[in-house]
Motif scaffolding. Structure first.
Motif, short mmCIF file in Angstrom:
data_model
loop_
_atom_site.label_atom_id
_atom_site.label_comp_id
_atom_site.label_asym_id
_atom_site.label_seq_id
_atom_site.Cartn_x
_atom_site.Cartn_y
_atom_site.Cartn_z
N HIS A 8 0.46 -1.33 0.07
CA HIS A 8 -0.06 -0.08 0.41
C HIS A 8 0.60 1.38 -0.25
O HIS A 8 0.07 2.86 -0.22
CB HIS A 8 -0.48 0.23 1.33
CG HIS A 8 -2.42 -1.07 1.06
ND1 HIS A 8 -3.18 -0.48 0.19
CD2 HIS A 8 -1.98 -2.11 1.43
CE1 HIS A 8 -3.46 -2.25 0.34
NE2 HIS A 8 -2.84 -2.79 1.63
N LYS A 9 2.30 1.21 0.50
CA LYS A 9 3.24 2.24 0.42
C LYS A 9 2.56 3.59 1.18
O LYS A 9 2.26 4.41 0.84
CB LYS A 9 3.71 2.96 -1.15
CG LYS A 9 4.09 1.51 -2.22
CD LYS A 9 3.91 2.34 -3.38
CE LYS A 9 4.71 1.53 -4.64
NZ LYS A 9 5.11 -0.71 -4.32
N LEU A 10 2.24 2.81 2.19
CA LEU A 10 1.80 3.84 2.79
C LEU A 10 2.65 4.50 4.38
O LEU A 10 3.98 4.18 4.08
CB LEU A 10 0.92 2.93 4.50
CG LEU A 10 -0.37 2.62 3.83
CD1 LEU A 10 -0.90 1.72 4.28
CD2 LEU A 10 -0.85 3.62 3.11
N ASP A 11 2.54 5.68 4.85
CA ASP A 11 3.22 6.87 5.31
C ASP A 11 3.14 5.59 7.17
O ASP A 11 2.52 5.29 7.13
CB ASP A 11 3.16 7.85 5.20
CG ASP A 11 2.97 8.70 4.12
OD1 ASP A 11 3.74 8.65 3.32
OD2 ASP A 11 2.38 9.91 4.64
N HIS A 12 4.78 6.59 7.27
CA HIS A 12 5.17 5.17 8.56
C HIS A 12 4.07 5.49 9.68
O HIS A 12 3.23 4.08 10.23
CB HIS A 12 6.27 6.45 9.14
CG HIS A 12 6.42 5.30 10.57
ND1 HIS A 12 7.27 4.46 10.92
CD2 HIS A 12 6.28 6.19 11.82
CE1 HIS A 12 7.33 4.06 11.84
NE2 HIS A 12 6.69 4.30 12.59
N PHE A 13 3.04 7.09 9.09
CA PHE A 13 1.97 6.69 10.39
C PHE A 13 0.69 7.60 9.56
O PHE A 13 0.85 8.04 8.26
CB PHE A 13 1.65 7.85 11.46
CG PHE A 13 2.86 7.84 12.44
CD1 PHE A 13 2.18 6.54 13.66
CD2 PHE A 13 4.00 8.21 12.86
CE1 PHE A 13 2.84 6.64 14.73
CE2 PHE A 13 4.80 8.04 14.05
CZ PHE A 13 4.20 7.22 15.16
N GLU A 14 -0.16 6.66 9.62
CA GLU A 14 -1.74 6.52 8.93
C GLU A 14 -3.06 6.49 10.07
O GLU A 14 -2.79 6.38 11.03
CB GLU A 14 -1.45 5.42 7.86
CG GLU A 14 -0.62 5.30 7.12
CD GLU A 14 -1.19 6.89 6.10
OE1 GLU A 14 -2.03 7.30 5.91
OE2 GLU A 14 0.28 6.63 4.52
N LYS A 15 -3.69 7.14 9.03
CA LYS A 15 -5.03 7.47 10.32
C LYS A 15 -5.63 5.92 10.43
O LYS A 15 -5.95 4.84 9.63
CB LYS A 15 -6.36 8.22 9.58
CG LYS A 15 -5.55 9.34 9.53
CD LYS A 15 -5.97 10.21 10.43
CE LYS A 15 -5.57 12.32 9.79
NZ LYS A 15 -4.94 12.73 11.27
N ALA A 16 -6.62 5.91 11.60
CA ALA A 16 -6.68 4.58 12.55
C ALA A 16 -8.00 3.89 10.92
O ALA A 16 -8.12 2.79 10.67
CB ALA A 16 -6.31 4.49 13.76
N ILE A 17 -8.67 4.91 11.29
CA ILE A 17 -10.10 4.42 10.12
C ILE A 17 -9.04 4.62 8.73
O ILE A 17 -10.38 2.97 8.02
CB ILE A 17 -10.61 5.44 10.51
CG1 ILE A 17 -10.28 7.20 10.12
CG2 ILE A 17 -11.60 5.92 11.79
CD1 ILE A 17 -11.07 8.49 9.83
#
Length: 72
Positions: A53-62
């Motif tokens: 998903h190439k997500l950032d280190h911190f993402e919104k829980a929702i």
């Protein structure tokens, strides 16, 4: 992603949102204890988070909960 990890992620996201509100962010480390007692599961979560998903280190829980629930 194995079902046990999927359930754990949803549970942690629900708890974090209940504690801190819908704007709370987290990293994939939030799903694990401080000691690395299951490296394969940790790597599965890291791969899903970083590679798939190439997500950032911190993402919104929702956001994370939604991705997991929709099977992405």
């Amino acid at each position: 992603m194995r079902n046990s990890l999927r359930e754990k992620i949803i549970d942690v996201c629900d708890k974090k949102v209940a504690q801190k509100g819908t704007n709370v962010g987290l990293s994939f480390y939030a799903f694990f204890a401080n000691k690395n007692d299951d490296p394969e599961l940790l790597m599965e979560a890291a791969n899903w988070w970083i590679i798939t998903h190439k997500l950032d280190h911190f993402e919104k829980a929702i956001k994370i909960k939604n991705l997991v629930q929709t099977g992405q």
